[in-house]
Design a protein around this motif. Structure first.
Motif, mmCIF file in Angstrom:
data_model
loop_
_atom_site.group_PDB
_atom_site.id
_atom_site.type_symbol
_atom_site.label_atom_id
_atom_site.label_comp_id
_atom_site.label_asym_id
_atom_site.label_seq_id
_atom_site.Cartn_x
_atom_site.Cartn_y
_atom_site.Cartn_z
ATOM 1 N N ALA A 25 44.445 -26.154 35.947
ATOM 2 C CA ALA A 25 43.033 -26.339 35.608
ATOM 3 C C ALA A 25 42.116 -26.113 36.812
ATOM 4 C CB ALA A 25 42.819 -27.747 35.047
ATOM 5 N N ASP A 26 42.653 -26.287 38.023
ATOM 6 C CA ASP A 26 41.859 -26.109 39.249
ATOM 7 C C ASP A 26 42.132 -24.776 39.938
ATOM 8 O OD1 ASP A 26 40.731 -28.689 38.983
ATOM 9 O OD2 ASP A 26 42.519 -29.579 39.895
ATOM 10 N N GLU A 27 42.973 -23.951 39.335
ATOM 11 C CA GLU A 27 43.398 -22.700 39.969
ATOM 12 C C GLU A 27 42.224 -21.807 40.330
ATOM 13 O OE1 GLU A 27 46.162 -18.777 38.837
ATOM 14 O OE2 GLU A 27 46.080 -20.521 37.501
ATOM 15 N N ARG A 28 41.263 -21.721 39.466
ATOM 16 C CA ARG A 28 40.154 -20.793 39.682
ATOM 17 C C ARG A 28 39.356 -21.111 40.939
ATOM 18 N NH1 ARG A 28 36.228 -18.807 34.786
ATOM 19 N NH2 ARG A 28 35.292 -17.019 35.877
ATOM 20 N N SER A 29 39.243 -22.397 41.269
ATOM 21 C CA SER A 29 38.422 -22.790 42.415
ATOM 22 C C SER A 29 39.201 -22.904 43.715
ATOM 23 C CB SER A 29 37.734 -24.131 42.127
ATOM 24 O OG SER A 29 38.698 -25.159 41.911
ATOM 25 N N VAL A 31 42.740 -21.294 44.364
ATOM 26 C CA VAL A 31 43.672 -20.206 44.687
ATOM 27 C C VAL A 31 42.879 -18.999 45.195
ATOM 28 C CG1 VAL A 31 45.344 -18.599 43.664
ATOM 29 C CG2 VAL A 31 45.362 -21.026 42.989
ATOM 30 N N PRO A 32 43.349 -18.254 46.243
ATOM 31 C CA PRO A 32 44.682 -18.377 46.865
ATOM 32 C C PRO A 32 44.732 -19.208 48.148
ATOM 33 C CG PRO A 32 43.700 -16.311 47.510
ATOM 34 C CD PRO A 32 42.693 -16.981 46.622
ATOM 35 N N TYR A 33 43.585 -19.502 48.805
ATOM 36 C CA TYR A 33 43.626 -20.232 50.068
ATOM 37 C C TYR A 33 42.654 -21.408 50.032
ATOM 38 C CZ TYR A 33 45.870 -16.005 51.923
ATOM 39 O OH TYR A 33 46.714 -14.945 52.144
ATOM 40 N N VAL A 43 47.639 -21.567 48.321
ATOM 41 C CA VAL A 43 47.626 -22.495 47.180
ATOM 42 C C VAL A 43 48.211 -21.813 45.952
ATOM 43 C CG1 VAL A 43 46.223 -24.034 45.761
ATOM 44 C CG2 VAL A 43 45.519 -23.527 48.119
ATOM 45 N N ARG A 44 49.084 -22.533 45.266
ATOM 46 C CA ARG A 44 49.664 -22.042 44.015
ATOM 47 C C ARG A 44 49.502 -23.090 42.922
ATOM 48 N NH1 ARG A 44 55.720 -20.929 45.705
ATOM 49 N NH2 ARG A 44 55.960 -20.950 43.441
ATOM 50 N N LEU A 72 41.356 -36.353 49.502
ATOM 51 C CA LEU A 72 41.253 -35.388 50.585
ATOM 52 C C LEU A 72 40.173 -34.372 50.238
ATOM 53 C CD1 LEU A 72 42.600 -34.324 53.254
ATOM 54 C CD2 LEU A 72 44.084 -32.935 51.792
ATOM 55 N N MET A 73 39.318 -34.065 51.192
ATOM 56 C CA MET A 73 38.291 -33.056 50.985
ATOM 57 C C MET A 73 38.889 -31.676 51.220
ATOM 58 S SD MET A 73 35.866 -34.914 50.019
ATOM 59 C CE MET A 73 34.656 -33.594 49.817
ATOM 60 N N VAL A 74 38.827 -30.827 50.218
ATOM 61 C CA VAL A 74 39.447 -29.506 50.253
ATOM 62 C C VAL A 74 38.383 -28.445 49.978
ATOM 63 C CG1 VAL A 74 41.218 -28.015 49.256
ATOM 64 C CG2 VAL A 74 41.622 -30.481 49.444
ATOM 65 N N THR A 75 38.383 -27.379 50.818
ATOM 66 C CA THR A 75 37.402 -26.305 50.700
ATOM 67 C C THR A 75 38.099 -24.973 50.467
ATOM 68 O OG1 THR A 75 35.975 -27.478 52.272
ATOM 69 C CG2 THR A 75 35.466 -25.168 51.842
ATOM 70 N N PRO A 76 37.659 -24.186 49.491
ATOM 71 C CA PRO A 76 38.223 -22.832 49.332
ATOM 72 C C PRO A 76 38.008 -22.023 50.609
ATOM 73 C CG PRO A 76 36.888 -23.440 47.436
ATOM 74 C CD PRO A 76 36.640 -24.486 48.474
ATOM 75 N N PHE A 77 38.966 -21.171 50.944
ATOM 76 C CA PHE A 77 38.897 -20.396 52.184
ATOM 77 C C PHE A 77 39.053 -18.917 51.871
ATOM 78 C CE2 PHE A 77 40.927 -18.253 55.775
ATOM 79 C CZ PHE A 77 40.094 -18.624 56.833
#
Length: 253
Positions: A25-29, A31-33, A43-44, A72-77
């Motif tokens: 459900a969170d893949e779009r925001s 994946v991939p890093y 990220v997989r 944990l605060m996570v940011t797309p890269f």
């Protein structure tokens, strides 16, 4: 940026990939890093991870200073388009389980080939730790330093993407029990089609914590004499590139 709940990695095999896992459900925001705690991870999606969660292995949780159940605060890269390919990385390897009381012989050339294959396209930052399995034994490595394609001698770059052509050097901490074999011990540095064919170091058996061993399938420096083997572990670890182990200009940097 998203606040995600930390959970354990789905299984032990996946924990050794150095990937992190999210809900489909969170893949779009994600994946991939994604970046968190100063490091970037591949990220997989995994079906067992719930929405709003991120699955980390033990080394990743320790590096981020979080426990399962915490947020944990996570940011797309998004990787930069230039100055991001790793030409060379220096890795300090050790057993995951300390105090094994057993010596282990590691073929540096084969290890480098395996890591290049398994970790290709992953992003690494100086100071980052990662776990891996090699010939039935679980290890951890710490990224000591990196050289990035296009990097100028005056620049300090601490992060890049590992490629199948990246050159790897290995160190072992003192008294780790990890040894490396160098065949006949000659100082041969033959390159063919960009592949380092012969493991380079001065003795047939590596003294842990005292010398570096190098293996890999990366590009070779034109001036082979520029690849020096350091006999001082602390100097090599802290001043890898200041010791003129290689020539930046001849690497095309």
């Amino acid at each position: 940026m998203a606040s995600l709940r930390v959970v354990n990695c789905p299984n032990q095999d996946l924990a050794l990939t150095n990937h992190v896992f999210c809900s489909p459900a969170d893949e779009r925001s994600l994946v991939p890093y994604a970046e968190f705690a100063g490091s970037v991870y591949f990220v997989r999606p995994h079906p067992t991870v719930e929405a709003g969660c991120i699955a980390l292995n033990g080394a990743q949780r320790k590096g981020a200073r979080v426990s399962s159940g915490e947020t944990l605060m996570v940011t797309p890269f998004r990787p930069p388009t230039s100055k991001f390919s790793i030409l060379m990385a220096n890795l300090e390897i050790d057993f995951i389980a300390k105090g094994r009381g057993k010596a282990e012989t590691v073929d540096a050339k084969l290890l480098a080939k395996e890591l290049n294959k398994r970790l290709s396209s992953q992003v690494f930052t100086v100071g980052q730790k990662a776990t891996f399995e090699f010939q039935g034994t679980n290890y951890m490595f710490d990224v000591s330093s990196v050289v990035i394609e296009g990097q100028k001698e005056t620049e300090v770059l601490r992060r890049g993407m590992l490629l199948p052509t990246s050159q790897l050097q290995f160190e072992t901490p003192a008294n780790s029990g990890i040894k490396g074999l160098g065949g006949t011990g000659q100082r041969a540095e033959s390159c063919e089609n960009g592949t380092l064919r012969t493991l380079v170091h001065e003795h047939s058996v590596l003294s842990p914590g005292n010398e570096r061993i190098r293996g890999g399938t990366g590009r070779c420096a034109e001036a082979r004499g520029d690849w020096a083997i350091s006999n001082q572990h602390s100097a090599a670890k802290n001043n890898l590139f200041k010791e003129k182990d290689f020539n930046f200009e001849k690497l095309g940097i």
